[in-house]
Design an enzyme around this catalytic site. Structure first.
Site, PDB file in Angstrom:
ATOM      1  N   VAL A   8       9.607 -44.975 -47.082  1.00  0.00           N
ATOM      2  CA  VAL A   8       9.050 -43.781 -47.710  1.00  0.00           C
ATOM      3  C   VAL A   8       7.554 -44.000 -47.925  1.00  0.00           C
ATOM      4  CG1 VAL A   8       9.112 -42.287 -49.743  1.00  0.00           C
ATOM      5  CG2 VAL A   8      11.219 -43.322 -48.911  1.00  0.00           C
ATOM      6  N   GLU A 101      11.236 -35.115 -56.441  1.00  0.00           N
ATOM      7  CA  GLU A 101      10.314 -34.276 -55.660  1.00  0.00           C
ATOM      8  C   GLU A 101      10.876 -32.870 -55.436  1.00  0.00           C
ATOM      9  OE1 GLU A 101       7.463 -35.574 -55.205  1.00  0.00           O
ATOM     10  OE2 GLU A 101       7.901 -37.698 -55.486  1.00  0.00           O
TER      11      GLU A 101
END
Length: 195
Positions: A8, A101
């Site tokens: 990520v 997120e």
């Protein structure tokens, strides 16, 4: 068949507040994107009534198409950190990041660049990255620097003061690499520091 690592890329709060279960991390940068405080934050650095502002990545051509007045140089590059997640916890970390997120971010795959033997090259293919695209409901777009700075200065949410997010991010980007530079971020940092 070797399984692909779950990597990520963090370019915002993930730089100074990494995901859990990281087994390796490496600084790197993206090409073809800009990092801008162009995303409203209703759940971390602001509220529904008074949303704060957080960064998102925007494809450079998209930003140019609706932000003709952007005063920041084209040569800025987006530095961040690529985190490799322990495979035993991949599902848990995916769920954690999807929730963290959730306010308008979409998962994309990107190539991360780095400097190897003084040469620029792709160091990671197909890393994951959360991007607030211009068509998401929390995308606010380009705002005058003074207005943006005022909103960041005043906003507070469940994750704390918006200005702390700005300062932590600027500090982290300053420390990432001698080559890292982000004129938009640093301009906001200077504007807020002068208050």
């Amino acid at each position: 068949m070797v399984e692909k690592s779950y990597i990520v890329f963090g370019y915002g709060s993930l730089i100074f507040k990494p995901p859990p279960h990281v087994i390796a991390q490496v600084p790197g940068f993206l090409k073809g994107y800009v990092r801008r405080f162009a995303q409203q934050s209703h759940d971390h650095r602001g509220t529904e009534e008074n949303p704060g502002r957080v960064v998102t990545l925007i494809h450079k051509e998209h930003w140019d198409s609706f932000s003709g007045s952007d005063p920041f140089p084209d040569e800025d590059i987006v530095w961040g950190i690529a985190y490799t997640i322990d495979p035993a916890y991949e599902s848990e970390v995916r769920d954690y990041l999807d929730y963290r997120e959730k306010d308008g971010y979409t998962l994309e795959t990107i190539d991360i660049h780095g400097i190897v033997d003084e040469q620029e090259q792709v160091i990671i293919h197909g890393a994951y990255c959360y991007v607030g695209r211009p068509d998401n409901p929390s995308f606010i777009g380009s705002e005058p620097l003074e207005r943006l700075s005022n909103i960041i200065w005043k906003s507070v949410g469940p994750s704390g003061r918006n200005k702390d997010y700005l300062y932590e991010l600027a500090k982290a980007v300053h420390q990432l690499s001698p080559n890292s530079f982000d004129s938009h971020l640093y301009a906001l940092e200077s504007q807020s520091a002068g208050r």
